[in-house]
Enzyme design. Structure first.
Site, PDB file in Angstrom:
ATOM      1  N   HIS A  49      49.599  35.058  81.598  1.00  0.00           N
ATOM      2  CA  HIS A  49      50.090  36.426  81.792  1.00  0.00           C
ATOM      3  C   HIS A  49      49.026  37.343  82.401  1.00  0.00           C
ATOM      4  O   HIS A  49      49.006  38.531  82.118  1.00  0.00           O
ATOM      5  CB  HIS A  49      50.562  37.039  80.462  1.00  0.00           C
ATOM      6  CG  HIS A  49      51.835  36.463  79.939  1.00  0.00           C
ATOM      7  ND1 HIS A  49      51.913  35.223  79.378  1.00  0.00           N
ATOM      8  CD2 HIS A  49      53.105  36.964  79.897  1.00  0.00           C
ATOM      9  CE1 HIS A  49      53.168  34.984  78.995  1.00  0.00           C
ATOM     10  NE2 HIS A  49      53.906  36.016  79.308  1.00  0.00           N
ATOM     11  N   GLU A  52      63.959  33.328  87.614  1.00  0.00           N
ATOM     12  CA  GLU A  52      63.185  33.808  88.763  1.00  0.00           C
ATOM     13  C   GLU A  52      63.482  33.080  90.074  1.00  0.00           C
ATOM     14  O   GLU A  52      63.620  33.734  91.115  1.00  0.00           O
ATOM     15  CB  GLU A  52      61.678  33.764  88.475  1.00  0.00           C
ATOM     16  CG  GLU A  52      61.185  34.834  87.516  1.00  0.00           C
ATOM     17  CD  GLU A  52      61.203  34.387  86.068  1.00  0.00           C
ATOM     18  OE1 GLU A  52      61.793  33.320  85.785  1.00  0.00           O
ATOM     19  OE2 GLU A  52      60.632  35.085  85.214  1.00  0.00           O
TER      20      GLU A  52
END
Lengths: 327, 332
Positions: free
Chosen positions: A132, A63
């Site tokens: 998450h 990322e």
């Protein structure tokens, strides 16, 4: 006039992406499994087949580097839509986001810009737990130079995605995964929704409910139940947190004289505090009661099926808060 | 700076391109005098904030950039004045920016460490160590998407060798065969820490090789070596064969920032590196080859001194940015 269609949130945003990629060859899609796989949530399904591997880039799980590259691509003329699979992973991109993307326009005295969209998902309800579930839009809103969009329904999400892609600044686009299957009417040509304009989702005269993202849907549910008892709540969705349509919020409060700000992120140092302060500063004389704030618990998101629903506001809690405020 | 391609009158075919060694020498001199001016200004308190000078590293700055075409782009770092000048930044606009003046290219907002000059293909100096690397790699990705043939250079110091961003970008540019040249200006120190104290593994070069990237360590004090090595990497990149990694061993003559006492350096080593100063070395060679004379070089140096002095005079007392500019350009 073209008949509106009923689309899910996911389908509506997907159509918006398709339209913009079709209209502008500079639009690219960059992320993990966004290509042939069509996205973990099927949110990019079919795009790869049409636009191919030069414009749809499947990245490794990298990322920081991949997002940094999206910024470089944007500085060099592309309009990347960068996908961060889960909002929590945005922390991996924070240096590039805060120190590069947000500052390039300012540092260059307006001579360079970073026209990109960082698209990410968030939300509770699927027991995905502490790493998450979160949406860091309040963090993003605290960084000068970024724009922040949190849509609550298919038509707004699609129109705002189109506007975000066309915007010349970095726009962060937060999608609540629990809204993905939610259906709504969307005009066939998917009209642009301007960034920086709030929307009154329901008119009412007794209290203003200012609700962020999925909370707007909960607020609408609560308003329906309250209406049975003759309480008319006005529900406003700011839609974009930066820039914030302050005037629309203030106008409603001046009409109803009461406000509750509702957010699905931890309450402390968050969006509710900012909006409550704006109302206090600019509409104090119209208030009949202090602005009330509802937010999620100041804890990580628990995974337990019992604890997770307790973490953030819902329709029942909003309804109860309204009754308390009006009593 | 440009390569000269002369046309042979008889055949009309271009002769073998000869590198513009004199032009490179001129740019190195400009950087050296520019940095000297900045040092004086900083010592006098005229420069807001910290400033990192690249004197000593001119051969890496100039040798790499001379091997690029005009449309190629670079991303620089905190020690980046040399890159900016070699890529074509206007002397007064850069100096004005370093002094935080309205007349600076970025209106006094960026200073030395965040100078962005897209018109000259410069994605910017950068205050985050390694921060420019993904910018150049990403610009390469965009160029490929639109079918361009530009090449992109990531400059970074040895201090960035241990940043994850570098390894992520080496990996991605290698799998996608992007037109990128990674240039490590290895001056031996990350701030005040010696590279050997913080860098594991058999060699720096192996850090490129592990990704299958052609990697080479060269003498960064020799502008010709830097130029020819970069030229090969650029040709390879432009041909779609992917990235290269060049480690240029060099030395920063002035320490980490202006005011750094440099007591962490051994005197003998400093002396050894000063003797390898890239500018006299280049001058000697140009004279020996008959490309110039000592007298002409003196004249050239006098011209450059004047050019820098004029720029200093122009911006030193130039106006500060107007207060009304504070909130401009946050959003478009």
């Amino acid at each position: 006039m073209v008949e509106p269609r009923v689309l899910s949130f996911r389908e509506a945003v997907l159509e918006a992406l398709f339209l913009e990629m079709h209209a502008d060859p500079n639009v690219m899609l960059i992320g993990e499994d966004v290509g042939a796989a069509g996205g973990v949530f099927k949110q990019t399904e079919g795009l790869f087949k049409t636009f191919g591997a030069t414009r749809i880039i499947d990245t490794p799980i990298s990322e920081p580097g991949a997002f940094g590259m999206a910024i470089g691509a944007a500085m060099a003329g592309a309009r990347p839509v960068f996908e961060v699979m889960f909002g929590d992973f945005m922390t991996l991109c924070m240096d590039q986001l805060v120190n590069q993307a947000a500052k390039v326009r300012y540092m260059s005295n307006g001579r360079a810009s970073v026209p990109l969209v960082l698209r990410t998902t968030m939300g509770t309800g699927a027991n995905l737990g502490p790493q998450h579930s979160q949406g860091f839009y309040a963090w993003a809103a605290h960084v000068p130079g970024l724009k922040v969009v949190v849509p609550s329904n298919p038509a707004d999400a699609a129109g705002l995605m189109r506007a975000a892609i066309r915007d010349n600044d970095p726009v962060l686009f937060f999608e609540d995964r629990m809204l993905y299957p939610a259906k709504g009417a969307v005009d066939a040509d998917i009209p642009l929704v301007p960034i920086g304009k709030a929307r009154v989702l329901r008119e009412g005269s007794d209290v203003t409910l200012i609700a962020i993202g999925r909370m707007a849907q909960f607020a609408l549910d609560a308003a329906k139940r309250l209406a049975a008892d003759g309480i008319e709540a006005e529900v406003i969705d700011p839609r974009t947190l930066v820039p914030l349509d302050q005037e629309a919020l203030l106008q409603s409060v001046r009409k109803t004289h009461r406000a509750i700000v509702i957010d699905g992120a931890p309450r402390s140092y968050g969006v509710t505090g900012e909006i409550a302060s704006i109302i206090n500063e600019d509409a104090f004389d119209w208030l009949d009661a202090p602005v009330m704030r509802l937010g999620a618990a100041d804890t990580p998101v628990p995974i337990s099926r019992t604890l997770e629903p307790l973490w953030r506001p819902d329709a029942a809690r909003i309804e109860k808060a309204v009754r308390t405020l009006l009593s | 700076m440009k390569q000269t391609t002369r046309m042979a009158a008889a055949s009309g075919r271009p002769e073998k391109t000869s590198p513009d060694w004199l032009g490179m020498h001129r740019t190195m001199l400009l950087i050296r005098h520019f940095e000297e001016a900045v040092r004086s200004l900083a010592t006098a308190g005229a420069v807001p904030g910290l400033v990192h000078l690249c004197a000593g590293q001119e051969a890496t700055n100039v040798g790499v950039i001379a091997a690029l075409a005009k449309g190629d782009m670079i991303a620089s770092h905190h020690r980046g004045h040399g890159h900016c000048l070699a890529k074509g930044a206007d002397v007064a606009s850069l100096l004005g920016e370093i002094l935080g003046k309205e007349a600076g290219l970025c209106g006094g907002r960026s200073g030395s460490m965040h100078f962005i000059d897209l018109d000259n293909g410069n994605l910017g100096t950068n205050g985050i160590v390694g921060g420019g690397i993904p910018l150049a790699a990403g610009a390469a990705l965009a160029a490929r998407a639109r079918g361009g043939d530009e090449v992109f250079v990531c400059f970074f110091g040895d201090g960035a060798l241990n940043q994850g961003l570098l390894h992520e970008c080496m990996n991605m540019t290698a799998i996608w065969k992007l037109p990128v040249v990674f240039v490590c200006e290895n001056n031996g120190f990350g701030e005040f820490t010696a590279i050997d104290d913080v860098t594991a593994g058999p060699s720096i070069v192996a850090r490129g090789e592990v990704f299958g990237i052609p990697s080479k360590m060269i003498d960064g004090m020799d502008v010709r070596t830097v130029f020819t090595t970069t030229q090969r990497a650029v040709t390879r990149a432009r041909a779609g064969k992917g990235p290269s990694f060049i480690v240029c061993n060099t030395w920063r003559f002035g320490g980490h920032h202006v005011g750094d006492k440099q007591d962490y350096k051994a005197d003998a080593e400093t002396k050894r590196w000063l003797a390898r100063d890239p500018i006299p070395k280049s001058a000697k060679r140009l004279i020996a080859e008959g490309l110039t004379t000592a007298v002409k070089l003196k004249t050239l140096e006098a011209q450059i001194t004047t050019q820098v002095r004029v720029a200093v005079e122009r911006v030193r007392n130039a106006p500060e940015p107007a207060a009304t500019r504070l909130a401009e350009h946050v959003h478009g």
